[in-house]
Design a protein around this motif. Structure first.
Motif, PDB file in Angstrom:
ATOM      1  N   VAL A  72      25.923 -15.915 -17.377  1.00  0.00           N
ATOM      2  CA  VAL A  72      27.255 -15.390 -17.704  1.00  0.00           C
ATOM      3  C   VAL A  72      27.243 -13.855 -17.649  1.00  0.00           C
ATOM      4  CG1 VAL A  72      29.092 -15.327 -19.454  1.00  0.00           C
ATOM      5  CG2 VAL A  72      27.825 -17.433 -19.060  1.00  0.00           C
ATOM      6  N   GLY A  73      26.128 -13.245 -18.058  1.00  0.00           N
ATOM      7  CA  GLY A  73      25.974 -11.786 -17.946  1.00  0.00           C
ATOM      8  C   GLY A  73      26.042 -11.342 -16.491  1.00  0.00           C
ATOM      9  N   GLU A  74      25.370 -12.095 -15.629  1.00  0.00           N
ATOM     10  CA  GLU A  74      25.415 -11.843 -14.176  1.00  0.00           C
ATOM     11  C   GLU A  74      26.849 -11.940 -13.668  1.00  0.00           C
ATOM     12  OE1 GLU A  74      23.427 -11.533 -11.142  1.00  0.00           O
ATOM     13  OE2 GLU A  74      22.461 -10.408 -12.749  1.00  0.00           O
ATOM     14  N   GLY A  75      27.514 -13.015 -14.095  1.00  0.00           N
ATOM     15  CA  GLY A  75      28.910 -13.255 -13.681  1.00  0.00           C
ATOM     16  C   GLY A  75      29.821 -12.146 -14.176  1.00  0.00           C
ATOM     17  N   ALA A  76      29.576 -11.679 -15.414  1.00  0.00           N
ATOM     18  CA  ALA A  76      30.403 -10.609 -15.997  1.00  0.00           C
ATOM     19  C   ALA A  76      30.280  -9.344 -15.159  1.00  0.00           C
ATOM     20  CB  ALA A  76      29.964 -10.346 -17.434  1.00  0.00           C
ATOM     21  N   SER A  77      29.053  -9.054 -14.727  1.00  0.00           N
ATOM     22  CA  SER A  77      28.822  -7.858 -13.927  1.00  0.00           C
ATOM     23  C   SER A  77      29.581  -7.955 -12.592  1.00  0.00           C
ATOM     24  CB  SER A  77      27.319  -7.705 -13.709  1.00  0.00           C
ATOM     25  OG  SER A  77      27.033  -6.659 -12.837  1.00  0.00           O
ATOM     26  N   LYS A  78      29.691  -9.177 -12.067  1.00  0.00           N
ATOM     27  CA  LYS A  78      30.415  -9.372 -10.794  1.00  0.00           C
ATOM     28  C   LYS A  78      31.927  -9.230 -10.986  1.00  0.00           C
ATOM     29  CE  LYS A  78      26.914 -12.140  -8.581  1.00  0.00           C
ATOM     30  NZ  LYS A  78      26.305 -13.452  -8.644  1.00  0.00           N
ATOM     31  N   VAL A  79      32.482  -9.905 -12.006  1.00  0.00           N
ATOM     32  CA  VAL A  79      33.946  -9.829 -12.180  1.00  0.00           C
ATOM     33  C   VAL A  79      34.370  -8.425 -12.629  1.00  0.00           C
ATOM     34  CG1 VAL A  79      34.193 -12.294 -12.644  1.00  0.00           C
ATOM     35  CG2 VAL A  79      34.019 -10.724 -14.573  1.00  0.00           C
ATOM     36  N   ALA A  80      33.437  -7.703 -13.303  1.00  0.00           N
ATOM     37  CA  ALA A  80      33.757  -6.349 -13.781  1.00  0.00           C
ATOM     38  C   ALA A  80      33.906  -5.359 -12.628  1.00  0.00           C
ATOM     39  CB  ALA A  80      32.664  -5.869 -14.736  1.00  0.00           C
ATOM     40  N   ALA A  81      33.427  -5.746 -11.439  1.00  0.00           N
ATOM     41  CA  ALA A  81      33.540  -4.853 -10.276  1.00  0.00           C
ATOM     42  C   ALA A  81      34.897  -5.011  -9.582  1.00  0.00           C
ATOM     43  CB  ALA A  81      32.406  -5.139  -9.300  1.00  0.00           C
ATOM     44  N   LEU A  82      35.718  -5.969 -10.032  1.00  0.00           N
ATOM     45  CA  LEU A  82      37.010  -6.215  -9.377  1.00  0.00           C
ATOM     46  C   LEU A  82      38.113  -5.397 -10.057  1.00  0.00           C
ATOM     47  CD1 LEU A  82      36.681 -10.132  -9.216  1.00  0.00           C
ATOM     48  CD2 LEU A  82      36.092  -8.476  -7.417  1.00  0.00           C
ATOM     49  N   PRO A  83      38.771  -4.478  -9.311  1.00  0.00           N
ATOM     50  CA  PRO A  83      39.778  -3.601  -9.918  1.00  0.00           C
ATOM     51  C   PRO A  83      40.898  -4.348 -10.649  1.00  0.00           C
ATOM     52  CG  PRO A  83      39.299  -2.889  -7.672  1.00  0.00           C
ATOM     53  CD  PRO A  83      38.545  -4.165  -7.888  1.00  0.00           C
TER      54      PRO A  83
END
Ligand code: DC
Length: 225
Positions: free
Chosen positions: A92-103
């Protein structure tokens, strides 16, 4: 801006200990506490649960905007489900880092984060608290530690909880996440120009808490002059 509640921002990379420090500072001052990373983790978890691809910006932003998230009874909730442990999973931490890159996802979470600014004050923990969400914060701290020290802290936490872990893998993971959080185009992880830089590689939690409180006292007094 003077009638707004004071904000202390604590930004920094993952596992720097900023969450623990921020929470302790909030308790000492009797301030509210915002764990902004939890909102990105909840968004990722929500997407994973509903089968939405983590790079589907429109749909993930839709989930973020309508996130049924709440923090009460010492737990994190997604609707009526206690997800305190689920959001801390590495995936989920990995996923958070990915979605956090979306403006569009960051934009969807903006007002929700600012709504935490309530009297008597707020301690906000994240990556862009001092640079984007609360640029007028009274005191800003950039809290960090070497990737090795942060990996060691995470390693201890995992072992203490009875999980298995590999230290070299954790160091590599920490470096990859830092690179993604620092290199992204929107709200990258970087110190605000007016932030106090606090390296906790050789500092315990209590000393870091005292350093933040001392900085806040100084900024607060300066603001009144
Ligand atoms: O602080 P944390 O490990 O719970 O954060 C999870 C992820 O969310 C992390 O990879 C970076 C991202 N994040 C962010 O982009 N902006 C924030 N204000 C907080 C977290």
């Amino acid at each position: 801006m003077t009638d707004l509640a004071p904000v202390i921002t604590i930004d920094g990379p993952s596992a720097s200990g900023k969450g623990t420090v921020a929470e302790r500072v909030a308790v000492v001052l009797g301030f509210h506490f915002l764990d902004s990373g939890a909102l990105y983790r909840l968004t990722a978890l929500s997407a994973m649960k509903s089968g939405v691809a983590l790079d589907d910006e429109v749909r993930v932003a839709g989930l973020a905007a309508a996130l049924p998230a709440s923090f009460h009874d010492g737990a994190v909730w997604l609707a009526d489900e206690n997800v305190s442990d689920a959001i801390r999973a590495e995936a989920v931490g990995e996923g958070a880092s990915k979605v956090a890159a979306l403006p569009a996802v960051r934009a969807a979470l903006l007002d929700r984060q600012r709504a935490y600014r309530q009297a008597p004050g707020l301690v906000a923990d994240g990556r862009d608290m001092g640079t984007v969400i609360f640029p007028d914060a009274v005191a800003k701290i950039f809290l960090t530690a070497s990737a090795e020290a942060r990996a060691e802290r995470r390693y201890k936490q995992l072992i203490d909880k009875g999980n298995s872990a590999s230290l070299p893998a954790l160091v590599a993971d920490m470096q990859a996440r830092d690179a993604r959080d620092t290199a992204r185009l929107v709200a990258p992880l970087k110190p605000a120009p007016d932030a106090l830089f606090l390296d906790t590689t050789r500092m315990d939690v209590e000393s870091a808490v005292q350093a933040v409180l001392a900085h806040y006292a100084l900024c607060h007094a300066r603001n009144k002059m």
